[in-house]
Design an enzyme around this catalytic site. Structure first.
Site, PDB file in Angstrom:
ATOM      1  N   SER A 234     -16.256  23.365   4.057  1.00  0.00           N
ATOM      2  CA  SER A 234     -16.703  23.169   2.683  1.00  0.00           C
ATOM      3  C   SER A 234     -17.800  22.119   2.539  1.00  0.00           C
ATOM      4  CB  SER A 234     -15.520  22.791   1.783  1.00  0.00           C
ATOM      5  OG  SER A 234     -14.872  21.623   2.270  1.00  0.00           O
TER       6      SER A 234
ATOM      7  N   ASP B 126     -13.590  20.632  15.332  1.00  0.00           N
ATOM      8  CA  ASP B 126     -13.383  19.484  14.451  1.00  0.00           C
ATOM      9  C   ASP B 126     -11.961  18.944  14.512  1.00  0.00           C
ATOM     10  OD1 ASP B 126     -12.294  21.663  13.092  1.00  0.00           O
ATOM     11  OD2 ASP B 126     -13.601  21.483  11.336  1.00  0.00           O
TER      12      ASP B 126
ATOM     13  N   GLN C 260      -8.350  23.645  -2.986  1.00  0.00           N
ATOM     14  CA  GLN C 260      -9.799  23.730  -3.193  1.00  0.00           C
ATOM     15  C   GLN C 260     -10.145  24.949  -4.040  1.00  0.00           C
ATOM     16  OE1 GLN C 260     -11.205  23.827   0.846  1.00  0.00           O
ATOM     17  NE2 GLN C 260     -10.820  21.660   1.201  1.00  0.00           N
TER      18      GLN C 260
END
Length: 465
Positions: free
Chosen positions: A11, A236, A303
């Site tokens: 995002s 990540d 989200q």
């Protein structure tokens, strides 16, 4: 000396400079940009061209403030990739993992190799968007694209190539393809052959801490300086786990962001049928560790709720509203209906109605159902981890942006009956920087680095009940 972590999530992305000052690791955010999949040619895709331009913009921002990094590393999400032709031009679009092209691809994969054998070979949990299924989608839906491919690069590897002209695969991200042998920690040549994928497109695997190369002359001229690119843990979550601020032998972590990844570090794999039944994965970690974990849908659900509500509430406000709600309904966060719905609100309400539970209506009730469902899923996963490892964990270390979600942290402590330690929030960037600092001698070992991280950043404690 400055180090730069370019941390790109599903995002958003950020450029974080790091340095050691008075024995502590200090961070400075230099640049931030948005990210998200776009509809292109009927598929959900990543705008890799724009993302690379944002990487360059952030590098220029470093030069503008006079803080030029000597080393840099890029991490992103896993499983997605680009295919390059013989002239190193991209073939097709960079289709994202939430696209529906992988639906039904398991059937074709399992015709060549049974699911249990696939797990025994790779140790990777079954997720419908793993690269092994994405490549099968390319093979069956766009066979000429795969036939013309000469290179496969995961997303951060592609950006490294654009910066340096050097192609290197990195271990932690390679494992997410479900094509790396869990024992050898290298490409499983036999598996690749069975599935009919061209072996020559896969680059030799390098470990985190490997030097990639210097900026090309063209890039150095454009951004205003030269810099050496390193491989951090380019997945990540693998970078985030490096930054877990604990040297305890048995540490349970929860990397909380768009996805929630809950697990432990192990030195030996467990690819038993029981482990597969629980859907635990053996993703690659730093220093030859396995990240024995489970993917949980995560804050993606919140989200999407926030977006559907027109961004009228901040995440903090949604937490506050959830805390005031008394609704008891729960949804199964792992249900595929929540992966890429047209409406998250409609799917949450539909699940509750279909299962005879009160239907959430207000923003607070919707947020409460999502947060409590996540906490319930965390508690279930803790029980499964303790069953599989034979250990009892005293605490959970929550790292990443979700460490800011006070309400979720509180109910996680309550539901799991574990002490929760939340922070650091920028764990992925910190872990990225940490690997760079380890390979260049700033830290002697990972234990020293984690001690420094614990002393450098705020860690909040939530008491388990």
């Amino acid at each position: 000396m400055y180090y730069l972590a370019v941390d790109i999530g599903a995002s958003s992305g950020r450029h974080m400079l790091g340095c050691i000052h008075n024995g502590k690791l200090e961070l400075e955010e230099v640049y931030r940009f948005s990210n998200g999949m776009i509809k292109k040619n009927g598929q959900l895709c990543w705008d890799t061209e724009r993302l690379f331009q944002e990487i360059l913009n952030g590098l220029k921002a470093c030069a503008k403030i006079g803080k030029v990094p000597t080393y840099m590393g890029i991490d992103t999400w896993a499983v997605d990739f680009v295919l390059l032709d013989q002239d190193d031009q991209m073939l097709g679009d960079t289709v994202g993992y939430r696209d529906h092209r992988t639906e039904g691809m398991g059937k074709y994969v399992y015709e060549q190799i049974p699911l249990l054998e696939l797990y025994e070979r790779t140790g990777i949990q079954k997720l419908p968007f793993n690269t092994v299924y994405q490549l099968m989608a390319v093979k069956t839906q766009a066979p000429t694209t795969l036939a013309d491919a000469k290179s496969l690069l995961m997303i951060p590897e592609y950006f490294n190539f654009l910066l340096t002209g050097v192609k290197k695969a990195e271990y932690t991200n390679a494992t997410s393809t479900q094509l790396v042998n869990v024992g050898s920690k290298d490409w499983d040549d036999e598996l690749i052959r069975l599935l009919g994928y061209p072996r020559e497109i896969f680059q030799a695997i390098s470990k985190p801490g490997t030097f990639v190369g210097m900026f090309t002359e063209q890039i150095a001229n454009e951004v205003g300086f030269a810099c050496e690119v390193l491989l951090p843990a380019t997945h990540d979550t693998a970078s985030a786990v490096v930054a877990v601020p604990s040297n305890a032998e048995d540490t349970l972590y929860l990397s909380s962001g768009t996805w929630s990844l809950m697990g432990v570090e192990r030195m030996d794999p467990d690819t038993s049928a029981a482990s597969m039944a629980y859907n635990f994965s053996h993703e690659g970690g730093y220093d030859d560790r396995y990240r024995y974990l489970k993917n949980i849908m995560g804050l993606w659900m919140i989200q999407e709720l926030k977006r559907e509500l027109g961004d009228a509430y901040s995440f903090a406000e949604l937490c506050e509203l959830a805390a005031e709600s008394e609704i008891s309904s729960l949804v199964d966060c792992q249900d595929q209906r929540f992966l890429a719905p047209k409406s998250m609100i409609a799917e949450v309400q539909g699940y509750c109605a279909e299962n005879g539970m009160p239907t959430p209506e207000s923003p607070g009730e919707l947020a409460a159902v999502i947060y409590n469902s996540l906490a319930a899923c965390y508690a279930k996963t803790v029980d499964e981890l303790e069953t599989m490892t034979g250990k009892t964990y005293e605490a959970i270390h929550i790292i990443g942006g979700g460490a800011n979600a006070d309400y979720l942290n509180e109910i996680t402590a309550v539901r799991t009956k574990k002490d929760v330690y939340a922070g650091p929030t920028e764990a992925t960037a910190i872990g990225n920087l940490t690997v760079q600092m380890l390979v260049t001698g700033v830290f002697a070992n990972l234990q020293e680095a984690r001690k420094c991280i614990y002393e450098s950043f705020e860690i909040r404690h939530y008491k388990g009940e």
